[in-house]
Design a protein around this motif. Structure first.
Motif, PDB file in Angstrom:
ATOM      1  N   VAL A  11      35.879  54.577  69.305  1.00  0.00           N
ATOM      2  CA  VAL A  11      35.728  55.890  68.675  1.00  0.00           C
ATOM      3  C   VAL A  11      36.963  56.751  68.970  1.00  0.00           C
ATOM      4  N   LYS A  12      37.445  56.721  70.204  1.00  0.00           N
ATOM      5  CA  LYS A  12      38.649  57.488  70.559  1.00  0.00           C
ATOM      6  C   LYS A  12      39.854  57.041  69.727  1.00  0.00           C
ATOM      7  N   ALA A  13      40.036  55.743  69.615  1.00  0.00           N
ATOM      8  CA  ALA A  13      41.181  55.203  68.878  1.00  0.00           C
ATOM      9  C   ALA A  13      41.084  55.534  67.392  1.00  0.00           C
ATOM     10  N   MET A  14      39.900  55.405  66.838  1.00  0.00           N
ATOM     11  CA  MET A  14      39.715  55.739  65.416  1.00  0.00           C
ATOM     12  C   MET A  14      39.921  57.227  65.170  1.00  0.00           C
ATOM     13  N   PHE A  15      39.553  58.045  66.130  1.00  0.00           N
ATOM     14  CA  PHE A  15      39.813  59.484  66.028  1.00  0.00           C
ATOM     15  C   PHE A  15      41.313  59.744  65.940  1.00  0.00           C
ATOM     16  N   GLU A  16      42.096  59.041  66.761  1.00  0.00           N
ATOM     17  CA  GLU A  16      43.558  59.196  66.713  1.00  0.00           C
ATOM     18  C   GLU A  16      44.101  58.819  65.343  1.00  0.00           C
ATOM     19  N   LEU A  17      43.598  57.741  64.760  1.00  0.00           N
ATOM     20  CA  LEU A  17      44.029  57.366  63.413  1.00  0.00           C
ATOM     21  C   LEU A  17      43.629  58.427  62.397  1.00  0.00           C
TER      22      LEU A  17
END
Length: 149
Positions: A11-17
């Motif tokens: 979820v954190k990584a997808m938020f960055e994208l």
């Protein structure tokens, strides 16, 4: 029920994208640095996210990853279920699972587990990456939130 690092980091990584949506591909190194995550671990997560059609990989010197859909079209539930599997507090209430409990017809706790499962799924399916971006912008544009206790 507790999410593993797969779901939380995903979820954190997808938020960055999502924050960089429309700006071109983002390298995993950049995501790892911003979220203080392992690049190697992100590679594993992004392999699953790509297979599920949530991200696309772009090759080359300026390559990296981009969202496969708009931030408003990807839910937290999409991400978590891709990385964690079905969300259920007990084996007997996993949706689309062929295992049927022989006690199901008279198990009083089964209805509790079903309600918990449905509530969790309703929450994670109601939050999109765009909602997270909007919340992030509100938090960073309004310093006064720190003063509320």
């Amino acid at each position: 029920m507790k999410l593993s690092t797969k779901g939380r980091y995903g979820v954190k990584a997808m938020f960055e994208l999502a924050l960089s949506y429309g700006d071109g591909p983002i390298a995993l190194n950049s995501i790892a640095d911003k979220q203080n995550l392992s690049v190697h671990y992100l590679e594993q997560l992004f392999s699953n996210l790509r297979k599920a059609g949530l991200v696309k990989s772009v090759r080359g010197a300026q390559g990296g990853y981009i969202l496969a859909r708009k931030p408003e079209d990807i839910t937290v539930g999409d991400i978590i279920r891709t990385l964690e599997g079905p969300l259920a507090p007990a084996e007997c209430v996993i949706e689309n699972d062929s295992k049927e409990c022989y006690k199901a017809d008279y198990c009083v706790t089964r209805t509790i587990w079903e309600k918990i499962r449905d509530s969790i799924n309703n929450v994670v399916d109601s939050i999109t990456l765009q909602d997270m971006i909007n919340d992030y912008k509100k938090m960073n544009n309004n310093d006064s939130y720190m003063y509320y206790i």
